[in-house]
Each structure stands twice: as C-alpha cells, then as structure tokens.
Design an enzyme around this catalytic site. Structure first.
Site, short mmCIF file in Angstrom:
data_model
loop_
_atom_site.label_atom_id
_atom_site.label_comp_id
_atom_site.label_asym_id
_atom_site.label_seq_id
_atom_site.Cartn_x
_atom_site.Cartn_y
_atom_site.Cartn_z
CD GLU A 104 0.11 -1.14 3.16
OE1 GLU A 104 0.32 -1.19 4.37
OE2 GLU A 104 0.21 -2.13 2.43
CG ASP A 153 15.11 23.88 -32.69
OD1 ASP A 153 15.17 23.60 -33.88
OD2 ASP A 153 15.08 25.05 -32.25
CB THR A 166 8.04 -3.84 10.16
OG1 THR A 166 7.70 -3.98 11.54
CG2 THR A 166 9.48 -4.23 9.96
#
Length: 822
Positions: free
Chosen positions: A256, A298, A659
């Site tokens: 997550e 360019d 953890t």
C-alpha cells in the site's frame, strides 16, 4: 493607407473573433483532484481499505485512506501550481500593436487586430498577425521560431519578392507598414498550434508498468486469501479465524505504500529540478525522462546560443576591418557579430570616414554598399556581402600592401579558401572597396541606380557561425554513455547541421533533409530513423513524423525546442521539453517540462533524476514484495506442515503497517546513485521486474519466511510455549525485514558494500521500527492488544540467529552469481 474605421474593425472582430490562439480546455480544480485517483494501485488500496473497515481494523483503514489522499493532494498541488506558472508566463508576453484606425495611429492590444488592419512595425517588435508588406525600409525578420533558420530574412514590398510576414516572428531591423491578412488560429502559428490538438496523451512507461503490476497483485491476493483459508479449514482450524487470517494476509500482500513512494520520489525529483531551473508540469515527466532512449533537440537556441559569432577571418588588408565597420548598421546578429571582432586600430581608422550614401542589403543582390568620404576629401565605395557575390564584383585584390589584378589563378585561390570555410558550416562574408570620384559619389548618394559595385578591390573573408552552448558537448557525451541517442533537428542547411553536430559530439553517418523525408514512404522512413541522428531543412510536419517513427520503433522519445515549429512534435513525444526564456506560449502549452534557463544540460540532470526515481521504486518494490512474500511463506508453510498458526492476524497487520512502511518510505528517499548515467536505459517493453529483481524478491522472500518459521519451530519445540514461539517469530520477521531494507539499497552489492550510511533516513526508520517492536513485546498494555509475551535472552538470541541467516546466505549467493557471470 488610412486603415479601417473603428466600426469596420468592430464588425470584423465579431466575424473573425479575437486575434489569439486557443488554449487547451482547462480542467477545473475539482476534476484535476479527482483525476489523481484513477490508477490501478490506488483503486486496489481503496478496496483494501473497505476490507479493513469490514474487519474493523480501523487503524489500517485510516492509514490507507491517508496514503491515498496524501498521494492525490501532492499530485494535484504540483499540476495546479505549474499551470498557474505557465499562465503567468503567458501574461508577461501579452502583445500590443500600432494600428491605423480612423486615419490615426493607435496603440491597441494585439488580440483586437482583425484582417484588413494596417499596422506599423519596427525593429524589436513581434509580429502580432500574418500579413503582407506595403511599405518597408531595410526590413529583416527573424523567423527562427517558425523555420529554425538562425539568420534574419530580408523582406520587401515588391509583389514578386518576399513580402509576407508571420505572427510571432521578430522584426530584426528596419520598419514596415503591413496589411493584416490572417489572425488567431488562421495564422501560420495558429495552424501549427492546431496540429497539437491531434496528438493524444498516453500513459507514461512507469504508469503502464505499475498498472500491470497492480493487476498481478490483485490476482495474487485472491489466490493467497483462498489458498491459506482453504488449507487451514481442511486442517480443522476454525473457519472464521482462517478467513480473517487469509484476508489479513491478502491485505498485507498489497504494497500500500507504493503510490505514496512513487509520488514522494517524483515530488523530490521535481523539487531538485526546480532548483536547477526546470519547471515540471507533471510529476510523471521526470520519471519518463529516466526511461528516455532518444532526445530530439532543435538546434537553434537549444544546442546553439542563437547568437552569430565570427569564427575565422581571411584578411588580405586591414581595409577589411574598416569595410565591416562602415558597411554595418548593427541591425542583425551577423552585423553585431562582425562589430564585436573589429580591433581598436580599425575603429580609429573608420572614424576618419563619413558615410554619405547607402544601398541596403537586398536578398537578390546579397550584398550592401556604402559611399564614404575621409577627412582628406577622398571618396570610396565599400561593399559587404556573400563571398561568391563579392568575388564576382572584384577585379583586383590587395596583398602585402600592393593592389594586384585578379587573374584566374588568384580568383581560384580565393574561391578555394571560401570553399574551405564553407565546408566548416561557416556563413562566409567578404569585403571589397574602391576609390571613386566626387561626381560618382554625388550621383551614388542621390540615386541607388548608379552601377559602381564593379571593379572592386577584394579585401578578404569572415566566417560566422551560431556557436554551440559551451556545456552541450559534454552533455551529449554523457547521454551517449547512458545509452541515449541525441538527434538534432533543424531548418538549417545540411552542411551547417553536420558541422554543428560534430562540434557537439552528435555522431551520424548520414544527414537527412526534409525533402528526402517527404520522398520516403513510412516503411522506408522507419528503417532510416535507426541510423540518422541529423535532420536538416525540416518543416513542422517532418518533426512530427520523426517523433512518430521513433516511437513506433519502441523508443521513449524526448523532444526539446523553443519555436512554434517544435510544438506538435513536443506534444507527440513521450516527454516534451520547452524553453522558458526563448520559447513561445504554444510550445510551453504543449510541453511536459519547461527549462527556465534554456540549458540543454538541465535535460541530462532530469534524466539522472528520473533514473534515480526508477531505481528507488524498484528498491521499494523489492523490499515490500520480498517482505510480503516472507509473511505468506511463513503462514502457508505452517499450514502445509500441520503447525499451529505462527502469527495472529493483528500481528500480520502490525508488520504491514509499521515495519513495512517506514523503511520502505526511507528507501524512496534514497539519493541518486553515482552510476545511473553509466548504464543503458531500461527498455520500454521491460517491466519493473526486469533483470535480477524477480530472483531477489523470491529468494529473499522465501528465506525470510523460512527463517521466521524456523524461529517459531525452534522455540515451540524447545519449551512447548506456543505464545513465546509466536512472539519470537513475530520479532524475527520484523528484524529480518529491517535488515533486508539495508540490502535493498543495491541489486549487485552486499549489505556491507552498499553504503548504508549514505541514507540516514533508512537507518532512522529501522531504529524506530525496532523500538516500536520492543514496545509491543515488553509494554504490558500492548502485549494484550498484539497477543505477545516477554522474550528471554535465549529467545532473543534465537531471533537474532535466524535474522542473521538472511544477509549471510544472501551475500554468499550474490558472490556465487558474480563469479558465475565472470
């Protein structure tokens, strides 16, 4: 010409609309915020939040919601703030125009111009619309933003000459009266701007890879949940307990923190780029640069300084310097460059002359002449122009202070010198002069039809060039070492393009022109793009075709530029980079990133930051998935072996929350490695799990799981205390994961060689996670919540021993791997 009346202008304004370019439809702040929630990983997290809430694990649910919202806010703030900066840049460049209305000259906002208006322009003005010239005096226009040509273009009012001027171009010298023919989106600039709308936005490489990984994770979570639950039930465990365990394990398997890590890493990259004058419009732009395989640049103003400079001189007499001083209006870059190289002695000698007549530079004659008189009353004609033109007007030359007749041998020698300088892509100008009578001077001053530009004395050459930016060659070299092709795209002649490319370290066997591109079909051109790094005399549609062909060959393409001619290709590219100082609104609107200092080296720094971000995301994925796999192996192996549950659901969620999270975030803050620009870019078709990463994740994940299970078994079978065994397994799992976070700093080096002290955040995160774990074991109120017991010294020793197995075995395997590779 009297121009329009106010009434006519109002009617035409209602008919044609304002003289402005349409901007892309802005997203409302609400829509911009909602769009931050559309990626797969965010949706997975929201689903897991719902499951956690269903299980009444409110801490886990709140944390995941916080991560999702924080991720969305950071992305929203960056995009919203950047759009405001772009709007500020646009307002700073709002133009005005001098227009004839009701027989009077008025100053109005350029957006109020309409077709048929008569406007007055002068040196330094920006053309506010397209039109044709009716009157002019020495007009020269810088059209680099449209054509890529660095030299100013001479204009005339003649119907058969170059009498058209275009919106957005710069008046370099002279004055003109212009009748407006097109405004707004109907101008040449407007039509190019319209081409941008055809380009579709696509997901970045990392977005595609994360979406793919998210799909796999969803499938894996479902399998894990079902497998663990069914296995436990078949063994006779309580159904509700196994269902909670399976769901907890499935939720724990979801990394997550990944969206937050990605956003934090990108935001840090954006901040570092801002410190180096690069404005990133979207967070993902930095990541895309990290995957870049080709940079299309360019030439004018990007690789070069957009400033003409004298590179060589071939001087036969000091009169050459006097000619360049007197035959000079300092109107364009070429004349200014010549002035900068004149020595003091020549300037002092030039001050002795008075200019009494001039024929301005003409695009057909390709030269200009002045008539001057010195303090002794002597009259001279002095001519400056293209080398070939001036040589044809010369019948003599001066050498060692003596005037000699121009025979065929001398003419051939001078022509060869001209060819040598031209082959170096220098714009070669020549100077010549002759003494004339007072009558010729009077006639010349009164009428430009007097033909006295013949029989001149040739004085020498000067070779000019728009020089490369000093830092560009090294930047291009670094790109080459990093496996990135630098391609130069310009409107200049192919000889000029090739010479500039050599100076900036761009290597290419061939130079392809726009005309040659047009003559190729798609198959032929797609074959050619693999070997061509220099394109000359190109039009906007050619640039677009180049980028499309490169992308079709699976390249990740970055396109840089400043002019309107670059905008469609910038929009089409994977990453579009506009110039903030010399760039146009159209180009900035199309871009993903704006270089506020117009410095090519900033792009290389962006590539470096992008690669560092990609590395940090891989580090996090390696850490999270290996740890999550370790948890799954622990539980699933225990089920298969008929052992009691080694971990409770609450313990699994605690490990997942604390953890896993803190060290993972610290890995996302890791500094960019020194070697990131010494390796090839990751191919676009390679996922996040390319190279050794799958092996490292599986090997270390299984090892973490077996060590945790080993610690559980060792305590369980030595004293029969299952609670102490679970607590030991719990502590071993946390310790193993903290140690593994240190290993994840490098995919090739062991823990002792990875330089762990370079990331103090990681050390602090590990220490904090360890303190929290000790509190869970030894603080009485927390023992009841997490179902732990105090561990003895022997049990702590068992946990430490099994924790040490991971880095020791991992180091041995790493050494064996490299020995086998050698």
């Amino acid at each position: 010409m009297e121009g329009l009346t106010t009434k006519d202008a109002e009617q035409r304004l209602a008919r044609y609309g304002k003289n402005e370019l349409k901007q892309h439809k802005k997203k409302s702040p609400a829509v911009l915020f909602i769009s931050q929630f559309k990626d797969v990983m965010t949706l997975v997290l929201l689903a897991c939040t719902g499951i956690s809430a269903f299980m009444q694990d409110w801490i886990e649910a709140v944390v995941m919601v916080g991560i999702v919202i924080a991720n969305a806010v950071m992305g929203f703030v960056q995009e919203f703030r950047t759009e405001k900066t772009i709007e500020a840049l646009r307002s700073m460049t709002a133009m005005h125009a001098k227009v004839k209305r009701d027989g009077k000259i008025k100053d109005i906002r350029a957006e109020q111009l309409v077709p048929g208006d008569v406007i007055i322009v002068k040196s330094g003005d920006v053309m506010p619309a397209d039109g044709y010239i009716t009157q002019t005096t020495g007009l020269a226009v810088d059209e680099a933003m449209l054509t890529g040509e660095s030299a100013a273009v001479e204009k005339s009012a003649a119907a058969d000459g170059d009498n058209k001027v275009y919106s957005g171009t710069m008046i370099f010298s002279g004055t003109a009266t212009v009748v407006v023919t097109e405004t707004g989106m109907r101008t040449k600039m407007g039509r190019i701007s319209g081409m941008i709308q055809e380009a579709k936005e696509e997901s970045t490489p990392l977005q595609k890879k994360l979406a793919k990984m998210g799909t796999y994770i969803v499938m894996a979570c479902g399998v894990i949940c079902v497998a663990v639950t069914v296995t436990g039930i078949l063994r006779g465990e309580e159904t509700i307990n196994m269902l909670l365990t399976g769901i907890s394990l499935a939720v724990a398997a979801v990394p997550e923190g990944l969206p937050a890590i990605v956003t934090i890493s990108l935001a840090l990259g954006v901040q570092r780029m801002a410190d180096k004058n690069a404005l990133v419009r979207k967070l993902t732009a930095v990541e895309t640069l990290g995957s870049t395989t080709v940079i299309c640049s360019d030439k004018t103003g990007t690789l070069t300084q957009n400033k003409m400079t004298v590179r060589e001189k071939y001087i036969l007499t000091e009169m050459l310097e006097v000619i360049f001083t007197l035959c000079n209006n300092s109107a364009d870059a070429t004349e200014k460059a010549l002035n900068e190289t004149i020595n003091e002695r020549a300037k002092q000698r030039s001050a002795e002359f008075e200019r009494i007549g001039e024929i301005p530079f003409d695009s057909k004659r390709k030269c200009m002449s002045v008539v001057v008189k010195n303090k002794n009353g002597e009259n001279y004609v002095m001519t400056k122009g293209g080398a070939d033109v001036v040589l044809t007007k010369a019948s003599h030359y001066i050498e060692n202070g003596k005037i000699k007749r121009m025979d065929s041998g001398a003419r051939k020698r001078f022509q060869q010198q001209n060819d040598i300088m031209a082959s170096k892509a220098l714009r070669v100008l020549a100077g010549a002069y002759k003494k004339i009578t007072a009558e010729e001077a009077r006639n010349y001053a009164g009428s430009q039809k007097v033909k006295i530009e013949t029989g001149l004395v040739f004085a020498g050459f000067a070779g000019l060039m728009d020089p490369p930016r000093e830092e560009v060659p090294a930047a291009v070299k670094m790109c080459e070492e990093a496996g990135i092709r630098t391609i130069m795209i310009t409107g200049d002649h192919k000889v000029t393009a090739a010479a500039v490319a050599r100076e900036v370290n761009i290597k290419s066997k061939n130079v392809l022109t726009g005309e040659e591109i047009s003559s190729m079909n798609d198959a032929e051109f797609e074959k050619a793009v693999d070997s061509v790094n220099i394109y000359a005399r190109v039009q906007p549609e050619h640039k677009l075709r180049i980028v499309k062909a490169l992308r079709k060959k699976k390249n990740i393409v970055a396109m840089t530029g400043d002019g309107v001619n670059d905008a469609p290709a910038i929009k089409e590219a994977d990453i579009g980079i506009a110039m903030g100082m010399g760039g146009t609104d159209v180009t900035r609107e199309a871009s993903d990133m704006v270089l506020m200092d117009d410095n090519f080296t900033t792009i290389v720094e962006a590539v470096k930051q992008g690669r560092g971000i990609y590395d940090n995301i891989r580090k996090f994925i390696r850490y999270m998935l290996a740890c999550n796999l370790g948890e799954v192996v622990t539980m699933f192996a225990a089920m298969l072996l008929g052992m009691p549950l080694p971990l409770y659901p609450i313990q699994i969620l605690w490990v997942n929350l604390v953890t896993d999270g803190l060290p993972g975030i610290a890995l996302g803050l890791d500094n960019v490695g020194h070697d990131v620009m010494r390796r090839k870019p990751v191919p676009a078709d390679k996922g996040l799990f390319s190279g050794r990463l799958p092996f490292l994740i599986i090997f270390r994940g299984v090892l973490i799981g077996l060590c945790t299970l080993g610690a559980f078994a060792a305590v369980s079978y030595t004293n029969g205390n299952v609670d102490a065994a679970r607590t030991t397994a719990f502590f071993t799992l946390v310790m193993a994961q903290i140690v593994h976070s240190l290993e994840c700093r490098s995919e090739t080096k062991g823990i002792l060689k990875s330089g762990v002290r370079d990331n103090m955040w990681l050390l602090a995160a590990g220490a904090f996670s360890l303190l929290l774990m000790i509190a869970v074991i030894y603080v009485a109120p927390l023992q009841g919540v997490f179902k732990t017991v105090e561990l003895s010294a022997a049990q702590l020793g068992i946990a430490a021993g099994f924790t040490a197995i991971g880095p020791i075995v991992g180091g041995i395997v790493n050494e064996i791997f490299f020995l086998a590779k050698k």
